[in-house]
Design an enzyme around this catalytic site. Sequence first.
Site, short mmCIF file in Angstrom:
data_model
loop_
_atom_site.label_atom_id
_atom_site.label_comp_id
_atom_site.label_asym_id
_atom_site.label_seq_id
_atom_site.Cartn_x
_atom_site.Cartn_y
_atom_site.Cartn_z
N HIS A 7 2.94 6.42 9.57
CA HIS A 7 1.65 7.01 9.88
C HIS A 7 1.39 6.91 11.38
O HIS A 7 1.53 5.82 11.96
CB HIS A 7 0.53 6.27 9.15
CG HIS A 7 0.57 6.42 7.67
ND1 HIS A 7 -0.19 7.34 6.99
CD2 HIS A 7 1.28 5.75 6.72
CE1 HIS A 7 0.05 7.24 5.69
NE2 HIS A 7 0.95 6.28 5.51
N GLY A 20 0.78 -1.22 0.00
CA GLY A 20 0.00 0.00 0.00
C GLY A 20 0.81 1.28 0.00
O GLY A 20 0.26 2.37 0.15
N GLN A 21 2.12 1.19 -0.17
CA GLN A 21 2.96 2.39 -0.20
C GLN A 21 2.73 3.13 -1.51
O GLN A 21 2.96 2.59 -2.58
CB GLN A 21 4.43 2.03 -0.04
CG GLN A 21 5.35 3.22 0.07
CD GLN A 21 6.81 2.83 0.29
OE1 GLN A 21 7.20 1.68 0.10
NE2 GLN A 21 7.61 3.79 0.70
N THR A 22 2.22 4.37 -1.42
CA THR A 22 1.95 5.15 -2.62
C THR A 22 3.01 6.21 -2.88
O THR A 22 3.23 6.59 -4.02
CB THR A 22 0.56 5.83 -2.53
OG1 THR A 22 0.51 6.64 -1.36
CG2 THR A 22 -0.55 4.78 -2.49
N VAL A 23 3.66 6.71 -1.84
CA VAL A 23 4.78 7.62 -1.99
C VAL A 23 6.04 6.82 -1.67
O VAL A 23 6.18 6.31 -0.55
CB VAL A 23 4.66 8.85 -1.06
CG1 VAL A 23 5.87 9.75 -1.19
CG2 VAL A 23 3.37 9.61 -1.33
N HIS A 38 7.96 6.74 5.31
CA HIS A 38 7.21 7.55 6.26
C HIS A 38 6.37 6.64 7.14
O HIS A 38 5.97 5.55 6.73
CB HIS A 38 6.34 8.59 5.55
CG HIS A 38 5.35 8.01 4.58
ND1 HIS A 38 5.71 7.50 3.35
CD2 HIS A 38 4.01 7.87 4.67
CE1 HIS A 38 4.62 7.08 2.72
NE2 HIS A 38 3.58 7.29 3.50
#
Length: 103
Positions: free
Chosen positions: A98, A89-92, A96
């Site tokens: 959450h 699910g890593q989009t960037v 980072h």
Amino acid sequence: MTKEHCLFCDFQGKTTFENEFIIVVFDAYPVSPGHSLIITKRHIQSFFQISDIELFNLRLGINEAKRQLDNQFRPDGYNIGINDGEVAGQTVKHLHIHLIPRY
């Protein structure tokens, strides 16, 4: 995504905490009020690429963000998560964490 086109490397918004290794910001698409991101300043994609000093500072950023969120939003609990890799699910493609307040 290369560093030259990285949303987090080019971040120009307001930070809630910052030091030599990390920034903490509110998520632009929050799951709940206060949803924060703890982001490494060094452009790396995976949690498994971090140095010991970055790991220490990510933990420091989580603690500082929680302290601020406790004061401002008073949540009942938190989710702490990392999406590492596209299938996770890593989009960037920049590491980072959450910190998601729960009410």
